[in-house]
Structure formats: C-alpha cells, structure tokens
Design a protein around this motif. Structure first.
Motif, PDB file in Angstrom:
ATOM      1  N   HIS A  50     -15.744  -6.797   2.422  1.00  0.00           N
ATOM      2  CA  HIS A  50     -17.058  -6.128   2.237  1.00  0.00           C
ATOM      3  C   HIS A  50     -18.078  -6.666   3.237  1.00  0.00           C
ATOM      4  O   HIS A  50     -19.188  -7.030   2.875  1.00  0.00           O
ATOM      5  N   HIS A 126     -16.276   2.909   0.732  1.00  0.00           N
ATOM      6  CA  HIS A 126     -15.795   1.888  -0.192  1.00  0.00           C
ATOM      7  C   HIS A 126     -16.688   1.744  -1.433  1.00  0.00           C
ATOM      8  O   HIS A 126     -16.946   2.729  -2.120  1.00  0.00           O
ATOM      9  N   GLU A 182      -7.975  -1.959  -0.145  1.00  0.00           N
ATOM     10  CA  GLU A 182      -8.278  -1.715  -1.558  1.00  0.00           C
ATOM     11  C   GLU A 182      -8.644  -0.227  -1.644  1.00  0.00           C
ATOM     12  O   GLU A 182      -9.810   0.136  -1.764  1.00  0.00           O
ATOM     13  N   TYR A 184      -9.366   2.798  -3.224  1.00  0.00           N
ATOM     14  CA  TYR A 184      -9.686   3.341  -4.553  1.00  0.00           C
ATOM     15  C   TYR A 184      -9.005   4.708  -4.662  1.00  0.00           C
ATOM     16  O   TYR A 184      -8.890   5.435  -3.673  1.00  0.00           O
ATOM     17  N   HIS A 243     -12.282  -2.366   2.510  1.00  0.00           N
ATOM     18  CA  HIS A 243     -12.498  -3.659   1.852  1.00  0.00           C
ATOM     19  C   HIS A 243     -12.361  -4.779   2.888  1.00  0.00           C
ATOM     20  O   HIS A 243     -13.196  -5.671   2.954  1.00  0.00           O
TER      21      HIS A 243
END
Ligand SMILES: [Zn+2]
Length: 290
Positions: A50, A126, A182, A184, A243
């Motif tokens: 992040h 993200h 990551e 989603y 991520h």
C-alpha cells in the motif's frame, strides 16, 4: 538603403510570425492536454505494501512522457486545495478505504457527484475500492460500476493467471500475464453487471472464497479489473490489485493501469499501449518511512 530597410522589415515580420505561431501551438498544446489528478492516501501498511505516495509518483512519472496528458499528484491524503479537482478530466484514488475512506468525509461525495455529472473520469485502485454499502457503495456503483463490500467480497493473496484479455483500449499492448497480488474479488457490481466490462478475469483457488457469497461460485473466473461508461459520458475504472508496490515493476500490470487512466480521461490510448519503464531503483524511490 531602402532595399535594406525593406529587407529588415520583412525579416522582423517573419520573426514575429514564427514567434506567434509557436505561441499559438504551445497554447493549443496546453489546452488540448487532459488533466489526470492522482490522489495518494497517507502511509498505512508495512514497507512495500500500500505504497500510496510512491505508487502515484511512479504513475505520474510514466504519464509525464505521454503526449496530451498532464498528470498532477496530491500526496499524503486529500488535497487541501479546494480547487484541486476543478480542471480534472480524470481522478485516481489510491488510499485506505472502509468507513474512514477519505472520499466519504465532509461534503466530498456531493462534490464528486457534481464532477461525475460533468463527465469526469474516476479510477479507484485497491483498498480505495472498499466503501460501506450504505455510504459510498451506491455512489461507486453509479460512478465506476462496482466496489468491495465487507462481508460479501474477499481480499485474499493469490496468483492470478490472466489467460486472455478482451479487446479494449485499456488492454492495448498488454499480453496475458500471471501475477501474485491481494486481488480482491466477488466485488459488489451493478445488478447483472449492467454496463460493466470485465478487463481482468482469473479463477482464484476455491479455498480463498472466504464469504458465504463468494463460496456460492466455486471455480468461477472472477473480475478483478473492470471498466464502465456512464450514460452521461464519464468513464470509470476499478482495479483491485496493487497491494505490492513491486508489482508496478511488471510491464503488463503497469501498462494496463496507465492505459486505463488515459481511457478514463478520454485520451486516445496508443495502439501498443502506454510505453514506460520502471527500474528497480525507481521502485525503491519515495517509499513510506519504515
Ligand atoms: Zn492490500
């Protein structure tokens, strides 16, 4: 003597004309450039994860080399300048989400509603896709076609294999690729995916289906990036990866997002996509303090 004078006047006229043409061309160049406003949230996760500031600065660097684009970055949270979005053709949000999402504070949702009505593009990257379903959810459904809903969507780490990509300006020059992030998925989309075009789709491992809603679809290819054209003309883009900051080092990943930012700003995407390069050194620049 007279002839010399005449020659002098001619030369001066020529110089002024060339100068005038140059100024006009510059003015036109500026006027036709589309402004992409990139907003990076405050540092939040551990090193390399992040990296909102470093990520947006990297994308800005890449966009600076693209003709017709003026990329503007705001770091460390929401811009303090109330006129920050006035000339935006597209806005990119890369920041923490959830109940504390910066877009939900003050009168920002109303401000954005006005911008979206004007046809301004919006891209959420993200965690910036995560909003409560009663505040921000309906707006993102409208503006970009989907969002990440807690209790419904999932955000596991997995290696996505994007075996084929649809034909669309956003995928120009992007080859199929495989990448761990990551990602989603099981996003909350408009009913029936109305107006939503899947850009990146892959089949996640079934053991990552962590909500009852996600468990209903074992083996399904899931959309982790998508595009929307709003009826009024504005464009939206959702991208669930990023991520890991190092993923910006992957050409396909970076090109797809850069293409998408051009597309949301109504800039013609080059036939082979946005060309850019990011070195390992550049990936280490501007990282959040440890
Ligand atoms: Zn993350």
């Amino acid at each position: 003597m007279k002839a010399l004078l005449r020659l002098g006047v001619m030369m001066l006229t020529l110089c002024l004309t060339v100068w005038g043409l140059a100024l006009a061309a510059e003015g036109e160049g500026k006027a036709s450039r589309k402004t992409i406003v990139l907003v990076a949230g405050k540092p939040s996760h551990g090193p390399g994860d992040h990296e909102h500031n470093a990520g947006m600065l990297l994308l800005q660097k890449c966009l600076k080399n693209v003709a017709g684009v003026k990329p503007v970055v705001h770091l460390n949270g929401w811009p303090k300048d109330p006129t920050a979005f006035d000339n935006a053709d597209a806005i990119v949000l890369f920041m923490d989400g959830g109940g504390g999402h910066l877009l939900l504070q003050g009168n920002r949702l109303e401000q954005f509603a006005q911008l979206m009505k004007k046809g301004v593009g919006l891209a959420c990257i993200h965690y910036a896709l995560t909003v409560p379903k009663d505040k921000g959810g309906p707006e993102l459904l409208d503006w970009i076609g989907g969002y990440c809903e807690q209790g419904y969507s999932v955000w596991p780490f997995w290696t996505a294999e994007f075996k084929s990509l649809p034909k669309h300006p956003i995928t120009r020059g992007v080859k199929p690729f495989t990448l761990r992030d990551e990602w989603y998925y099981n996003m909350r989309f408009r009913p029936g995916m109305k107006g939503v075009l899947s850009i990146l789709k892959a089949v996640p491992p079934d053991n990552t289906r962590g909500t009852a809603a996600a468990k209903k679809h074992p083996g399904r290819a899931e959309t982790v990036a998508w595009a929307v054209e709003r009826p009024a003309g504005g464009r939206g883009f959702g991208f669930t990866g990023a991520h890991f900051h190092n993923n910006w080092g992957r050409d396909e990943f970076r090109k797809l997002v850069l293409n998408a930012l051009l597309w949301t700003a109504h800039v013609e995407v080059p036939a082979n996509g946005v060309q850019s390069s990011v070195s390992p050194e550049e990936l280490r620049e501007n990282l959040d303090p440890k």
